[in-house]
Enzyme design. Structure first.
Site, PDB file in Angstrom:
ATOM      1  N   ASP A  80       0.829  -1.212   0.000  1.00  0.00           N
ATOM      2  CA  ASP A  80       0.000   0.000   0.000  1.00  0.00           C
ATOM      3  C   ASP A  80       0.862   1.260   0.000  1.00  0.00           C
ATOM      4  OD1 ASP A  80      -2.425   1.336  -0.019  1.00  0.00           O
ATOM      5  OD2 ASP A  80      -2.607   1.357   2.163  1.00  0.00           O
TER       6      ASP A  80
ATOM      7  N   HIS B 223       2.109   3.616  -9.000  1.00  0.00           N
ATOM      8  CA  HIS B 223       1.939   2.187  -9.292  1.00  0.00           C
ATOM      9  C   HIS B 223       3.125   1.694 -10.129  1.00  0.00           C
ATOM     10  CE1 HIS B 223      -1.935   2.390  -7.508  1.00  0.00           C
ATOM     11  NE2 HIS B 223      -2.514   3.063  -8.484  1.00  0.00           N
TER      12      HIS B 223
ATOM     13  N   LEU C 228      10.744 -20.630  -5.258  1.00  0.00           N
ATOM     14  CA  LEU C 228       9.750 -19.739  -4.645  1.00  0.00           C
ATOM     15  C   LEU C 228       8.375 -19.852  -5.321  1.00  0.00           C
ATOM     16  CD1 LEU C 228       9.166 -17.201  -2.757  1.00  0.00           C
ATOM     17  CD2 LEU C 228       9.714 -15.813  -4.760  1.00  0.00           C
TER      18      LEU C 228
HETATM   19  C1  IPE Z   1      -5.323  -2.775  -0.035  1.00  0.00           C
HETATM   20  O1  IPE Z   1      -5.046  -1.423  -0.222  1.00  0.00           O
HETATM   21  C2  IPE Z   1      -5.331  -3.493  -1.348  1.00  0.00           C
HETATM   22  C3  IPE Z   1      -4.031  -3.617  -2.013  1.00  0.00           C
HETATM   23  C4  IPE Z   1      -2.886  -3.205  -1.551  1.00  0.00           C
HETATM   24  C5  IPE Z   1      -4.063  -4.270  -3.282  1.00  0.00           C
HETATM   25  P1  IPE Z   1      -6.206  -0.337  -0.326  1.00  0.00           P
HETATM   26  O2  IPE Z   1      -5.525   0.976  -0.499  1.00  0.00           O
HETATM   27  O3  IPE Z   1      -7.173  -0.717  -1.372  1.00  0.00           O
HETATM   28  O4  IPE Z   1      -6.898  -0.459   1.096  1.00  0.00           O
HETATM   29  P2  IPE Z   1      -7.822   0.572   1.889  1.00  0.00           P
HETATM   30  O5  IPE Z   1      -8.857   1.054   0.933  1.00  0.00           O
HETATM   31  O6  IPE Z   1      -6.949   1.684   2.349  1.00  0.00           O
HETATM   32  O7  IPE Z   1      -8.373  -0.206   3.032  1.00  0.00           O
HETATM   33  C1  IPE Z   2      -1.684   0.262  -3.340  1.00  0.00           C
HETATM   34  O1  IPE Z   2      -1.483   1.615  -3.348  1.00  0.00           O
HETATM   35  C2  IPE Z   2      -1.934  -0.310  -4.709  1.00  0.00           C
HETATM   36  C3  IPE Z   2      -3.317  -0.755  -4.934  1.00  0.00           C
HETATM   37  C4  IPE Z   2      -4.264  -0.760  -4.041  1.00  0.00           C
HETATM   38  C5  IPE Z   2      -3.636  -1.229  -6.251  1.00  0.00           C
HETATM   39  P1  IPE Z   2      -2.685   2.635  -3.307  1.00  0.00           P
HETATM   40  O2  IPE Z   2      -3.080   2.968  -4.708  1.00  0.00           O
HETATM   41  O3  IPE Z   2      -3.781   2.164  -2.444  1.00  0.00           O
HETATM   42  O4  IPE Z   2      -1.967   3.893  -2.658  1.00  0.00           O
HETATM   43  P2  IPE Z   2      -2.577   4.902  -1.587  1.00  0.00           P
HETATM   44  O5  IPE Z   2      -3.046   4.078  -0.425  1.00  0.00           O
HETATM   45  O6  IPE Z   2      -3.689   5.617  -2.248  1.00  0.00           O
HETATM   46  O7  IPE Z   2      -1.426   5.780  -1.238  1.00  0.00           O
HETATM   47 MG    MG Z   3      -4.177   2.384  -0.450  1.00  0.00          MG
END
Ligand code: IPE
Ligand code: IPE
Ligand code: MG
Length: 248
Positions: free
Chosen positions: A18, A35, A129
């Site tokens: 995240d 990303h 792995l």
């Molecule tokens: C969790 O992250 C999902 C992934 C990392 C793929 P999110 O950014 O979607 O989670 P929330 O919305 O903060 O709970």
């Molecule tokens: C995690 O990073 C990747 C996915 C959930 C696909 P985020 O896109 O949720 O990044 P933040 O949480 O908005 O910073």
């Molecule tokens: Mg996120």
């Protein structure tokens, strides 16, 4: 830099990757750049896990809830996923990595799914792995579909309700046959599971870090493992009982 003891490595590490969006925002860039930068962390962490000798690495790449994001972001993520799989196939084959996918395969766009299935097939015989990509993954949806197939077997007469135990349920999850995660890491500062491995993470050691995913590198993984190795896993028993069973 201290190094983890290789005899007590977690067998299965699961990571909620995240913080990509915030990483990009901090640099005044569009979210998608976060990303894109995150893919480099994926490559670094897969390499590190493989070199250390970790058995299973599960990466949460896209949740069932992430479909609610703006269509352009979803599209960009699917595009990144496709090019990641295409470019990593050779490396995975070379390094004996076997790819698996946890999640609602049927919701993945056909052109991405095709590449994914090719990589899964071409790496299926690899014995190093195991890399699980959690894609369109949700713990609740996983448990629900497991219950559906179990119910169907009962209707078909191939299973009787009295025989349904935890082992049967586990056999119907995406992770059937794999050990539960020992260490579950979440980057990006939030302390929640966001629907990740709800069943499997019952006794996982949780590790939360403020580091945003695109900044998370090998040494950060080693730090998480070192932290894990300091913990006493009691599984409901007393500390004293635990020491008796695990004298180290
Ligand atoms: C969790 O992250 C999902 C992934 C990392 C793929 P999110 O950014 O979607 O989670 P929330 O919305 O903060 O709970
Ligand atoms: C995690 O990073 C990747 C996915 C959930 C696909 P985020 O896109 O949720 O990044 P933040 O949480 O908005 O910073
Ligand atoms: Mg996120």
């Amino acid at each position: 830099m201290p190094k983890p003891d290789t005899a007590t490595l977690p067998r299965h590490i699961a990571i909620i990757m995240d913080g990509n969006g915030r990483w990009a925002e901090q640099q005044g860039k569009p979210r998608i750049m976060g990303h894109r930068a995150g893919v480099e962390s994926v490559q670094d962490i897969v390499r590190a896990a493989r070199e250390l000798g970790v058995g299973v690495l599960t990466l949460y790449a896209f949740s069932t809830e992430n479909w609610k994001r703006p269509p352009l972001e979803v599209q960009a993520l699917m595009g990144l996923l496709k090019s990641f799989l295409e470019s990593e196939l050779g490396t995975m084959v070379e390094n004996n990595v076997s790819l698996r996918c946890l999640g609602q395969k049927d919701r993945i766009p056909a052109e991405v799914r095709k590449v994914m299935e090719r990589v899964i097939q071409q790496t299926a015989g690899n014995t190093g792995l195991i890399l699980n990509l959690a894609l369109s993954y949700g713990g609740r949806s996983e448990i629900t579909q497991a219950v559906q197939s179990i119910a169907q077997k009962c209707l078909d007469g191939t299973l009787i309700p009295e025989k349904i135990d935890q082992a049967v349920l586990e056999q119907h999850l995406y992770t059937a046959g794999l050990p539960d995660p020992d260490l579950l890491i979440r980057t990006g500062g939030e302390a929640r599971l966001s629907n990740f491995l709800l069943w499997q993470a019952s006794y996982a050691e949780l590790y939360f870090t403020e580091i945003l995913w695109p900044d998370f590198r090998k040494q950060d993984l080693l730090n998480a493992i070192l932290d894990f190795q300091k913990r006493q896993r009691r599984y409901g028993k007393t500390g004293e009982q635990t020491e008796q069973t695990h004298p180290n």
